[in-house]
Design a protein around this motif. Structure first.
Motif, PDB file in Angstrom:
ATOM      1  N   GLU A  72       1.556  -5.655   3.729  1.00  0.00           N
ATOM      2  CA  GLU A  72       2.037  -4.711   4.738  1.00  0.00           C
ATOM      3  C   GLU A  72       1.563  -3.296   4.405  1.00  0.00           C
ATOM      4  O   GLU A  72       1.569  -2.892   3.239  1.00  0.00           O
ATOM      5  N   THR A  73       1.146  -2.580   5.424  1.00  0.00           N
ATOM      6  CA  THR A  73       0.741  -1.197   5.246  1.00  0.00           C
ATOM      7  C   THR A  73       1.489  -0.303   6.223  1.00  0.00           C
ATOM      8  O   THR A  73       2.039  -0.776   7.213  1.00  0.00           O
ATOM      9  N   ILE A  74       1.498   0.979   5.901  1.00  0.00           N
ATOM     10  CA  ILE A  74       1.999   1.979   6.833  1.00  0.00           C
ATOM     11  C   ILE A  74       0.964   3.097   6.889  1.00  0.00           C
ATOM     12  O   ILE A  74       0.185   3.291   5.955  1.00  0.00           O
ATOM     13  N   LYS A  75       0.952   3.808   8.007  1.00  0.00           N
ATOM     14  CA  LYS A  75       0.061   4.950   8.160  1.00  0.00           C
ATOM     15  C   LYS A  75       0.875   6.225   7.959  1.00  0.00           C
ATOM     16  O   LYS A  75       1.942   6.380   8.526  1.00  0.00           O
ATOM     17  N   LEU A  76       0.362   7.108   7.139  1.00  0.00           N
ATOM     18  CA  LEU A  76       0.947   8.433   6.942  1.00  0.00           C
ATOM     19  C   LEU A  76      -0.138   9.436   7.321  1.00  0.00           C
ATOM     20  O   LEU A  76      -1.026   9.715   6.521  1.00  0.00           O
ATOM     21  N   GLY A  77      -0.088   9.882   8.553  1.00  0.00           N
ATOM     22  CA  GLY A  77      -1.173  10.716   9.051  1.00  0.00           C
ATOM     23  C   GLY A  77      -2.433   9.872   9.136  1.00  0.00           C
ATOM     24  O   GLY A  77      -2.443   8.826   9.774  1.00  0.00           O
ATOM     25  N   LYS A  78      -3.475  10.310   8.451  1.00  0.00           N
ATOM     26  CA  LYS A  78      -4.732   9.545   8.427  1.00  0.00           C
ATOM     27  C   LYS A  78      -4.794   8.572   7.251  1.00  0.00           C
ATOM     28  O   LYS A  78      -5.720   7.784   7.154  1.00  0.00           O
ATOM     29  N   SER A  79      -3.807   8.634   6.366  1.00  0.00           N
ATOM     30  CA  SER A  79      -3.792   7.804   5.159  1.00  0.00           C
ATOM     31  C   SER A  79      -3.134   6.454   5.410  1.00  0.00           C
ATOM     32  O   SER A  79      -2.148   6.368   6.130  1.00  0.00           O
ATOM     33  N   THR A  80      -3.671   5.434   4.781  1.00  0.00           N
ATOM     34  CA  THR A  80      -3.056   4.113   4.798  1.00  0.00           C
ATOM     35  C   THR A  80      -2.420   3.875   3.438  1.00  0.00           C
ATOM     36  O   THR A  80      -3.061   4.062   2.401  1.00  0.00           O
ATOM     37  N   ARG A  81      -1.168   3.466   3.463  1.00  0.00           N
ATOM     38  CA  ARG A  81      -0.443   3.162   2.228  1.00  0.00           C
ATOM     39  C   ARG A  81      -0.006   1.708   2.255  1.00  0.00           C
ATOM     40  O   ARG A  81       0.379   1.176   3.290  1.00  0.00           O
ATOM     41  N   VAL A  82      -0.051   1.069   1.096  1.00  0.00           N
ATOM     42  CA  VAL A  82       0.338  -0.328   0.952  1.00  0.00           C
ATOM     43  C   VAL A  82       1.767  -0.367   0.419  1.00  0.00           C
ATOM     44  O   VAL A  82       2.094   0.317  -0.558  1.00  0.00           O
ATOM     45  N   VAL A  83       2.599  -1.173   1.059  1.00  0.00           N
ATOM     46  CA  VAL A  83       3.992  -1.322   0.640  1.00  0.00           C
ATOM     47  C   VAL A  83       4.025  -2.208  -0.610  1.00  0.00           C
ATOM     48  O   VAL A  83       3.550  -3.350  -0.588  1.00  0.00           O
ATOM     49  N   VAL A  84       4.564  -1.667  -1.698  1.00  0.00           N
ATOM     50  CA  VAL A  84       4.572  -2.372  -2.984  1.00  0.00           C
ATOM     51  C   VAL A  84       5.334  -3.689  -2.896  1.00  0.00           C
ATOM     52  O   VAL A  84       4.906  -4.695  -3.488  1.00  0.00           O
ATOM     53  N   LEU A  85       6.422  -3.734  -2.145  1.00  0.00           N
ATOM     54  CA  LEU A  85       7.181  -4.974  -1.993  1.00  0.00           C
ATOM     55  C   LEU A  85       6.292  -6.083  -1.424  1.00  0.00           C
ATOM     56  O   LEU A  85       6.404  -7.239  -1.833  1.00  0.00           O
ATOM     57  N   SER A  86       5.384  -5.739  -0.529  1.00  0.00           N
ATOM     58  CA  SER A  86       4.503  -6.758   0.035  1.00  0.00           C
ATOM     59  C   SER A  86       3.526  -7.285  -1.011  1.00  0.00           C
ATOM     60  O   SER A  86       3.109  -8.448  -0.951  1.00  0.00           O
ATOM     61  N   LEU A  87       3.168  -6.460  -1.995  1.00  0.00           N
ATOM     62  CA  LEU A  87       2.325  -6.941  -3.100  1.00  0.00           C
ATOM     63  C   LEU A  87       3.105  -7.939  -3.947  1.00  0.00           C
ATOM     64  O   LEU A  87       2.574  -8.972  -4.358  1.00  0.00           O
ATOM     65  N   ASP A  88       4.387  -7.621  -4.206  1.00  0.00           N
ATOM     66  CA  ASP A  88       5.247  -8.535  -4.965  1.00  0.00           C
ATOM     67  C   ASP A  88       5.386  -9.878  -4.251  1.00  0.00           C
ATOM     68  O   ASP A  88       5.307 -10.936  -4.877  1.00  0.00           O
ATOM     69  N   LEU A  89       5.575  -9.818  -2.939  1.00  0.00           N
ATOM     70  CA  LEU A  89       5.714 -11.052  -2.157  1.00  0.00           C
ATOM     71  C   LEU A  89       4.422 -11.854  -2.149  1.00  0.00           C
ATOM     72  O   LEU A  89       4.443 -13.092  -2.224  1.00  0.00           O
ATOM     73  N   LEU A  90       3.289 -11.178  -2.063  1.00  0.00           N
ATOM     74  CA  LEU A  90       1.995 -11.854  -2.123  1.00  0.00           C
ATOM     75  C   LEU A  90       1.833 -12.607  -3.437  1.00  0.00           C
ATOM     76  O   LEU A  90       1.431 -13.769  -3.464  1.00  0.00           O
ATOM     77  N   LEU A  91       2.174 -11.942  -4.533  1.00  0.00           N
ATOM     78  CA  LEU A  91       2.077 -12.579  -5.839  1.00  0.00           C
ATOM     79  C   LEU A  91       3.027 -13.770  -5.959  1.00  0.00           C
ATOM     80  O   LEU A  91       2.673 -14.819  -6.503  1.00  0.00           O
TER      81      LEU A  91
END
Length: 53
Positions: A29-48
């Protein structure tokens, strides 16, 4: 908590292009902050967790 795409790739020990592929296919999961894309750390945990079994 969110991290940059590059930071997320570093956390998973993968390249930026593989990280972008995981984002594109909806695996993380990602979110946009202005022009920046940020990855939600919880989604990395779930992927693992999904891929560890």
């Amino acid at each position: 908590m969110c991290v940059t795409v590059d930071e997320a790739a570093e956390l998973l020990l993968i390249g930026r292009s593989k990280m972008c592929a995981l984002i594109a296919d909806g695996s993380v999961e990602t979110i946009k902050l202005g022009k920046s894309t940020r990855v939600v750390v919880l989604s990395l945990d779930l992927l693992l967790a999904r891929n560890s079994g």
